[in-house]
Design an enzyme around this catalytic site. Structure first.
Site, PDB file in Angstrom:
ATOM      1  N   LYS A 156       0.862  -1.187   0.000  1.00 35.29           N
ATOM      2  CA  LYS A 156       0.000   0.000   0.000  1.00 35.29           C
ATOM      3  C   LYS A 156       0.894   1.230   0.000  1.00 35.29           C
ATOM      4  CE  LYS A 156      -4.193  -1.628   2.182  1.00 35.29           C
ATOM      5  NZ  LYS A 156      -3.894  -3.034   1.848  1.00 35.29           N
TER       6      LYS A 156
ATOM      7  N   ASP B  23      -1.377  -2.313  -4.032  1.00 34.37           N
ATOM      8  CA  ASP B  23      -2.781  -2.311  -3.590  1.00 34.37           C
ATOM      9  C   ASP B  23      -3.422  -0.970  -3.949  1.00 34.37           C
ATOM     10  OD1 ASP B  23      -2.639  -4.817  -2.484  1.00 34.37           O
ATOM     11  OD2 ASP B  23      -2.687  -4.153  -0.398  1.00 34.37           O
ATOM     12  N   MET B  24      -4.761  -0.954  -4.087  1.00 32.15           N
ATOM     13  CA  MET B  24      -5.452   0.313  -4.338  1.00 32.15           C
ATOM     14  C   MET B  24      -6.214   0.701  -3.064  1.00 32.15           C
ATOM     15  SD  MET B  24      -5.713   2.707  -6.491  1.00 32.15           S
ATOM     16  CE  MET B  24      -5.406   2.234  -8.180  1.00 32.15           C
TER      17      MET B  24
ATOM     18  N   GLN C 117     -10.674  -1.264  -8.778  1.00 34.31           N
ATOM     19  CA  GLN C 117     -11.838  -1.569  -7.922  1.00 34.31           C
ATOM     20  C   GLN C 117     -13.131  -1.379  -8.717  1.00 34.31           C
ATOM     21  OE1 GLN C 117     -10.313   1.638  -5.742  1.00 34.31           O
ATOM     22  NE2 GLN C 117      -9.954   0.475  -3.856  1.00 34.31           N
TER      23      GLN C 117
ATOM     24  N   ARG D  41      -5.011  -6.798 -10.906  1.00 35.99           N
ATOM     25  CA  ARG D  41      -5.961  -7.424  -9.973  1.00 35.99           C
ATOM     26  C   ARG D  41      -7.275  -6.654 -10.025  1.00 35.99           C
ATOM     27  NH1 ARG D  41      -4.324  -6.514  -4.041  1.00 35.99           N
ATOM     28  NH2 ARG D  41      -2.731  -8.075  -4.465  1.00 35.99           N
TER      29      ARG D  41
ATOM     30  N   GLY E 130     -13.740  -3.647  -4.260  1.00 36.52           N
ATOM     31  CA  GLY E 130     -13.412  -2.392  -3.568  1.00 36.52           C
ATOM     32  C   GLY E 130     -13.870  -2.446  -2.123  1.00 36.52           C
ATOM     33  N   ALA E 131     -13.002  -1.981  -1.205  1.00 39.83           N
ATOM     34  CA  ALA E 131     -13.239  -2.203   0.223  1.00 39.83           C
ATOM     35  C   ALA E 131     -13.499  -0.929   1.021  1.00 39.83           C
ATOM     36  CB  ALA E 131     -12.033  -2.927   0.812  1.00 39.83           C
TER      37      ALA E 131
ATOM     38  N   THR F 101     -11.807 -12.190  -5.811  1.00 42.16           N
ATOM     39  CA  THR F 101     -13.160 -12.187  -5.258  1.00 42.16           C
ATOM     40  C   THR F 101     -13.441 -13.524  -4.587  1.00 42.16           C
ATOM     41  OG1 THR F 101     -15.513 -11.891  -5.772  1.00 42.16           O
ATOM     42  CG2 THR F 101     -14.199 -12.982  -7.449  1.00 42.16           C
TER      43      THR F 101
ATOM     44  N   ARG G 175     -12.211  -3.555   7.944  1.00 41.48           N
ATOM     45  CA  ARG G 175     -12.778  -3.634   6.586  1.00 41.48           C
ATOM     46  C   ARG G 175     -13.392  -5.006   6.328  1.00 41.48           C
ATOM     47  NH1 ARG G 175      -8.344  -0.676   5.398  1.00 41.48           N
ATOM     48  NH2 ARG G 175      -7.172  -2.375   4.464  1.00 41.48           N
ATOM     49  N   ARG G 176     -12.753  -6.055   6.856  1.00 45.58           N
ATOM     50  CA  ARG G 176     -13.309  -7.407   6.655  1.00 45.58           C
ATOM     51  C   ARG G 176     -14.616  -7.570   7.445  1.00 45.58           C
ATOM     52  NH1 ARG G 176      -9.513  -6.769   3.791  1.00 45.58           N
ATOM     53  NH2 ARG G 176     -11.281  -6.056   2.602  1.00 45.58           N
TER      54      ARG G 176
HETATM   55  C1  LIG Z   1      -6.716 -10.946  -3.094  1.00 47.38           C
HETATM   56  C2  LIG Z   1      -7.524  -9.727  -2.759  1.00 47.38           C
HETATM   57  C3  LIG Z   1      -6.906  -8.495  -2.784  1.00 47.38           C
HETATM   58  C4  LIG Z   1      -7.654  -7.341  -2.533  1.00 47.38           C
HETATM   59  N1  LIG Z   1      -7.053  -6.107  -2.655  1.00 47.38           N
HETATM   60  C5  LIG Z   1      -7.809  -4.994  -2.497  1.00 47.38           C
HETATM   61  C6  LIG Z   1      -7.278  -3.703  -2.744  1.00 47.38           C
HETATM   62  O1  LIG Z   1      -6.117  -3.515  -3.110  1.00 47.38           O
HETATM   63  N2  LIG Z   1      -8.111  -2.628  -2.577  1.00 47.38           N
HETATM   64  C7  LIG Z   1      -9.424  -2.768  -2.183  1.00 47.38           C
HETATM   65  O2  LIG Z   1     -10.150  -1.768  -2.078  1.00 47.38           O
HETATM   66  N3  LIG Z   1      -9.931  -3.984  -1.910  1.00 47.38           N
HETATM   67  C8  LIG Z   1      -9.166  -5.092  -2.060  1.00 47.38           C
HETATM   68  N4  LIG Z   1      -9.728  -6.323  -1.816  1.00 47.38           N
HETATM   69  C9  LIG Z   1     -11.027  -6.419  -1.112  1.00 47.38           C
HETATM   70  C10 LIG Z   1     -12.185  -6.412  -2.088  1.00 47.38           C
HETATM   71  O3  LIG Z   1     -12.285  -5.130  -2.694  1.00 47.38           O
HETATM   72  C11 LIG Z   1     -13.519  -6.738  -1.374  1.00 47.38           C
HETATM   73  O4  LIG Z   1     -13.738  -5.794  -0.385  1.00 47.38           O
HETATM   74  C12 LIG Z   1     -13.562  -8.123  -0.753  1.00 47.38           C
HETATM   75  O5  LIG Z   1     -12.853  -9.068  -1.526  1.00 47.38           O
HETATM   76  C13 LIG Z   1     -15.024  -8.618  -0.653  1.00 47.38           C
HETATM   77  O6  LIG Z   1     -15.613  -8.671  -1.926  1.00 47.38           O
HETATM   78  P1  LIG Z   1     -15.951 -10.061  -2.704  1.00 47.38           P
HETATM   79  O7  LIG Z   1     -15.563  -9.836  -4.127  1.00 47.38           O
HETATM   80  O8  LIG Z   1     -15.280 -11.180  -2.056  1.00 47.38           O
HETATM   81  O9  LIG Z   1     -17.509 -10.154  -2.722  1.00 47.38           O
HETATM   82  P2  LIG Z   1     -18.648 -10.040  -1.619  1.00 47.38           P
HETATM   83  O10 LIG Z   1     -19.898  -9.859  -2.396  1.00 47.38           O
HETATM   84  O11 LIG Z   1     -18.289  -9.037  -0.571  1.00 47.38           O
HETATM   85  O12 LIG Z   1     -18.623 -11.473  -0.933  1.00 47.38           O
HETATM   86  C14 LIG Z   1     -18.981 -12.665  -1.624  1.00 47.38           C
HETATM   87  C15 LIG Z   1     -18.973 -13.831  -0.652  1.00 47.38           C
HETATM   88  O13 LIG Z   1     -17.639 -14.019  -0.153  1.00 47.38           O
HETATM   89  C16 LIG Z   1     -17.654 -14.383   1.214  1.00 47.38           C
HETATM   90  N5  LIG Z   1     -16.999 -13.317   2.000  1.00 47.38           N
HETATM   91  C17 LIG Z   1     -16.681 -12.093   1.539  1.00 47.38           C
HETATM   92  N6  LIG Z   1     -16.066 -11.366   2.504  1.00 47.38           N
HETATM   93  C18 LIG Z   1     -16.013 -12.143   3.590  1.00 47.38           C
HETATM   94  C19 LIG Z   1     -15.512 -11.954   4.911  1.00 47.38           C
HETATM   95  N7  LIG Z   1     -14.917 -10.809   5.267  1.00 47.38           N
HETATM   96  N8  LIG Z   1     -15.618 -12.979   5.798  1.00 47.38           N
HETATM   97  C20 LIG Z   1     -16.191 -14.157   5.419  1.00 47.38           C
HETATM   98  N9  LIG Z   1     -16.703 -14.381   4.180  1.00 47.38           N
HETATM   99  C21 LIG Z   1     -16.614 -13.402   3.279  1.00 47.38           C
HETATM  100  C22 LIG Z   1     -19.096 -14.566   1.570  1.00 47.38           C
HETATM  101  O14 LIG Z   1     -19.448 -15.902   1.307  1.00 47.38           O
HETATM  102  C23 LIG Z   1     -19.803 -13.636   0.591  1.00 47.38           C
HETATM  103  O15 LIG Z   1     -21.136 -13.964   0.378  1.00 47.38           O
HETATM  104  C24 LIG Z   1      -9.013  -7.472  -2.141  1.00 47.38           C
HETATM  105  C25 LIG Z   1      -9.616  -8.717  -2.121  1.00 47.38           C
HETATM  106  C26 LIG Z   1      -8.909  -9.838  -2.442  1.00 47.38           C
HETATM  107  C27 LIG Z   1      -9.607 -11.162  -2.453  1.00 47.38           C
END
Ligand SMILES: Cc1cc2nc3c(=O)[nH]c(=O)nc-3n(C[C@H](O)[C@H](O)[C@H](O)COP(=O)(O)OP(=O)(O)OC[C@H]3O[C@@H](n4cnc5c(N)ncnc54)[C@H](O)[C@@H]3O)c2cc1C
Length: 311
Positions: A100, A137-138, A166, A187, A191-192, A229, A291-292
């Site tokens: 980051k 990372d973004m 994102q 990647r 978006g988080a 994802t 965020r998680r």
């Molecule tokens: C490898 C990786 C790198 C990333 N890098 C960045 C980045 O640089 N910048 C950024 O803004 N974001 C980043 N993210 C985070 C991303 O933007 C999302 O916030 C996050 O991945 C949740 O979105 P989702 O696509 O999994 O879908 P969602 O619709 O949020 O989740 C789909 C399903 O995944 C499971 N799930 C999702 N989150 C959780 C959790 N916390 N605990 C348990 N189960 C869960 C559940 O089954 C859910 O129904 C990254 C994510 C990954 C996987």
């Protein structure tokens, strides 16, 4: 977007909440579920276990929003130590690092972009010497242009450097087009951060639709897409688009976070896909954990119970 996401992210900014949560020992179940440990040794041990089960890894030394040159230097030193340890353990071929820019100085007034670029260069050089790569990372939308500018500069010397886009941002489909070229590792995540409607889709369905449009651009393009994802629908759509565009396994990869859908990570790898697990580690786990939790409010009840038992 989850209705609880915004309140949780706002609450997370409170110093009182931060102080309370930060007193949790890292061994507390909810933290270790997402972060394997606080030091290089625990990061390397987690990497080794994941690699043994057929997975690839990207490691993130946690530490965001540094406003202090010494802290930025300490983060760079942590990455250099990590890269040396990965190389010594024979893991560098399967493990890269995620960085980051705010952790290596981007947020410093006036000199931020220059300092972040210099620090990122140092990490990229060490990664190349170790035989691996870096992905930037973004972070929140106020940093997107500056992060992409640093990426462009870095790629002059280190074209293997990965970008992150994102899908929740309105601009991202266009950014995908600009980055879907030969040799470009990108990647795509949803978006988080907590973003305003002027710049980001607010509705989950709109974010998913944007994610699919971006997948089409990246998988149909000439670069190396990294599909980040956990969403089963997005994973299925990505797999069928990859086959529609004639992409062989290994010409793209799936990415998921440490501790989330681990069985699915192993299932995809066993089916011949490249799967990379994002492993965050370090003492500064608070922002990452929040965020998680904001993404998955079901986890909140475990978290609150854990807090109550500590206070
Ligand atoms: C490898 C990786 C790198 C990333 N890098 C960045 C980045 O640089 N910048 C950024 O803004 N974001 C980043 N993210 C985070 C991303 O933007 C999302 O916030 C996050 O991945 C949740 O979105 P989702 O696509 O999994 O879908 P969602 O619709 O949020 O989740 C789909 C399903 O995944 C499971 N799930 C999702 N989150 C959780 C959790 N916390 N605990 C348990 N189960 C869960 C559940 O089954 C859910 O129904 C990254 C994510 C990954 C996987």
């Amino acid at each position: 977007m989850s209705l609880l996401r915004q309140p949780i992210l706002l609450l997370a900014r409170s110093r009182a909440v931060k102080n309370l949560v930060s007193t949790l020992p890292v061994s507390s179940g909810i933290v270790t579920g997402y972060v394997p440990g606080e030091d290089t040794a625990s990061a390397v041990a987690a990497t080794s276990t994941l690699v043994e089960s057929g997975l690839h890894v990207t490691l993130d030394f946690l530490g965001e929003d540094t406003l202090d040159v010494e802290q930025a230097d300490a983060t760079v030193a942590a990455y250099l130590d990590l890269l040396q340890s990965l190389s010594a353990a024979g893991l560098a071929r399967r493990a890269e690092v995620s960085v980051k820019l705010s952790a290596i100085g981007q947020a410093l007034p006036d000199v931020g972009d220059k300092l972040a670029l210099e620090n990122a260069r140092t990490i990229c050089r060490a990664a190349r010497n170790a035989g691996t790569t870096v992905t930037l990372d973004m972070e929140d939308h106020s940093t997107t242009d500056r992060t992409l500018a640093v990426l462009r500069d870095l790629r002059k010397d280190f074209p293997e450097t990965g970008a992150v886009l994102q899908a929740y941002l309105h601009r991202t489909e266009a950014d995908c087009r600009a980055l879907a070229h030969e040799g470009s590792r990108v990647r795509l995540c949803k978006g988080a951060y907590n973003e305003p409607e002027e710049v980001a889709f607010q509705d989950r369905l709109d974010v998913d639709k944007s994610y699919v449009r971006c997948l089409k651009v990246l998988l149909g393009g000439a670069g190396y897409p990294m599909i980040a994802t956990h969403d089963p629908r997005m994973i299925d759509i990505a797999a069928s688009l990859a086959s529609r565009y004639g992409r062989a396994p290994g010409s793209y990869e799936f990415q998921m976070l440490y501790g989330i859908r681990s069985a699915e990570q192993r299932r995809l790898a066993a089916a011949g896909e490249t799967v990379r697990v994002y492993v965050p580690y370090g003492e500064e786990w608070y922002g990452y954990l929040m965020r998680r939790l904001a993404e998955r409010p079901q986890n909140l009840s475990f978290f609150v119970k854990s807090l109550i038992s500590k206070s």
